[in-house]
Motif scaffolding. Structure first.
Motif, short mmCIF file in Angstrom:
data_model
loop_
_atom_site.label_atom_id
_atom_site.label_comp_id
_atom_site.label_asym_id
_atom_site.label_seq_id
_atom_site.Cartn_x
_atom_site.Cartn_y
_atom_site.Cartn_z
N ARG A 109 23.67 23.10 -26.39
CA ARG A 109 24.55 23.96 -27.19
C ARG A 109 23.85 25.25 -27.60
N THR A 110 22.52 25.24 -27.58
CA THR A 110 21.76 26.45 -27.92
C THR A 110 21.41 27.27 -26.68
N GLY A 111 21.92 26.85 -25.51
CA GLY A 111 21.71 27.61 -24.29
C GLY A 111 20.46 27.23 -23.50
N GLU A 112 19.75 26.19 -23.94
CA GLU A 112 18.54 25.77 -23.22
C GLU A 112 18.89 24.81 -22.10
N LYS A 113 18.15 24.92 -20.99
CA LYS A 113 18.35 24.01 -19.87
C LYS A 113 17.91 22.60 -20.27
N GLN A 114 18.66 21.59 -19.83
CA GLN A 114 18.28 20.22 -20.11
C GLN A 114 18.57 19.35 -18.88
N ILE A 115 17.80 18.30 -18.74
CA ILE A 115 17.94 17.41 -17.59
C ILE A 115 19.18 16.55 -17.77
N ASN A 116 19.97 16.45 -16.71
CA ASN A 116 21.09 15.51 -16.69
C ASN A 116 21.03 14.74 -15.39
N GLY A 117 20.97 13.43 -15.50
CA GLY A 117 20.78 12.58 -14.34
C GLY A 117 19.39 11.99 -14.40
N VAL A 118 19.28 10.77 -14.95
CA VAL A 118 17.98 10.12 -15.13
C VAL A 118 18.02 8.76 -14.48
N MET A 119 17.01 8.47 -13.65
CA MET A 119 16.92 7.17 -12.99
C MET A 119 16.10 6.22 -13.84
N LEU A 120 16.66 5.05 -14.10
CA LEU A 120 15.98 4.01 -14.86
C LEU A 120 15.68 2.85 -13.92
N ARG A 121 14.39 2.64 -13.65
CA ARG A 121 14.00 1.54 -12.76
C ARG A 121 12.84 0.76 -13.39
N PRO A 122 12.89 -0.56 -13.32
CA PRO A 122 11.90 -1.40 -14.01
C PRO A 122 10.45 -1.15 -13.60
N ASP A 123 10.21 -0.68 -12.37
CA ASP A 123 8.82 -0.49 -11.93
C ASP A 123 8.27 0.87 -12.31
N ASP A 124 9.04 1.66 -13.04
CA ASP A 124 8.59 2.98 -13.49
C ASP A 124 7.78 2.82 -14.77
#
Length: 207
Positions: free
Chosen positions: A149-164
């Motif tokens: 909302r403040t115009g900053e880039k943010q990550i969208n799309g995160v992989m959740l895997r148990p071996d990480d």
């Protein structure tokens, strides 16, 4: 309505600020946690993403019918791809503007790793559900949530895997992002009889 201004919910970080009076609805937080738990049980890898849904200006529509129709189409599209979609969605509305919707989506991370095609599909389906003429690149009514909302880039799309090794850190990040849906300051303005929380059904054996 039960709310919390605590910094965490069941050890997950959430978007609250006691000093500013910013709270979260615990019913919505519980549903987010329930969907996250079921996703982990049924998917070896979970792909998390967010999107927001807006209406065109001067579009007069107060009930949830169009949203429900769109969301059903989108989930069927994702299901046909074997992506095992789960979602949590909320309706928000200020007194001055018509409603909009925030959605968190959990997909099978074995079969997808990018938000791009899903956002494009959502844009196309939302435009057609509204009865808007087809237009290249759509009408921009689906926000891909890659800018804050403040115009900053943010990550969208995160992989959740148990071996990480960073799995828990990433899951905390995703839950906090999803907790935006539970913020309390724009709830309670829906017309009488209109729901504000929607989510995928989970089999009773898993509730």
């Amino acid at each position: 309505m039960n709310t919390t201004t605590e910094e965490t919910f069941h050890n997950y970080p959430i978007m609250t600020d006691a000093e500013k009076g910013l709270s979260c609805d615990t019913k919505i937080l519980n549903e987010i946690e329930r969907q996250f738990d079921y996703a982990e049980e049924t998917k070896s890898k979970v792909f998390f993403l967010r999107y927001d849904i807006r209406f065109p200006e001067r579009y007069d529509h107060a009930d949830n019918g169009v949203f429900r129709e769109f969301q059903s189409k989108f989930m069927k599209n994702l299901s046909r791809q074997g992506l095992k979609p789960q979602y949590i969605a909320v309706r928000e509305q200020s007194r001055e503007k018509h409603q909009h919707y925030h959605v968190a989506l959990l997909l099978d991370g074995q079969k997808t790793q990018s938000i791009h095609n899903h956002i494009q599909t959502a844009e196309r389906l939302w435009d057609s559900t509204l009865g808007l003429p087809a237009r290249e690149n759509g009408y921009g009514l689906i926000d891909d949530c890659t800018t804050s909302r403040t115009g900053e880039k943010q990550i969208n799309g995160v992989m959740l895997r148990p071996d990480d090794p960073e799995m828990e850190k990433k899951k905390d990040h995703c839950f906090r992002r999803a907790s935006y849906l539970a913020k309390n300051n724009t709830k309670g303005n829906a017309p009488k009889g209109q729901r504000e929380l929607f989510s995928s059904r989970i089999p009773k054996s898993n509730t």
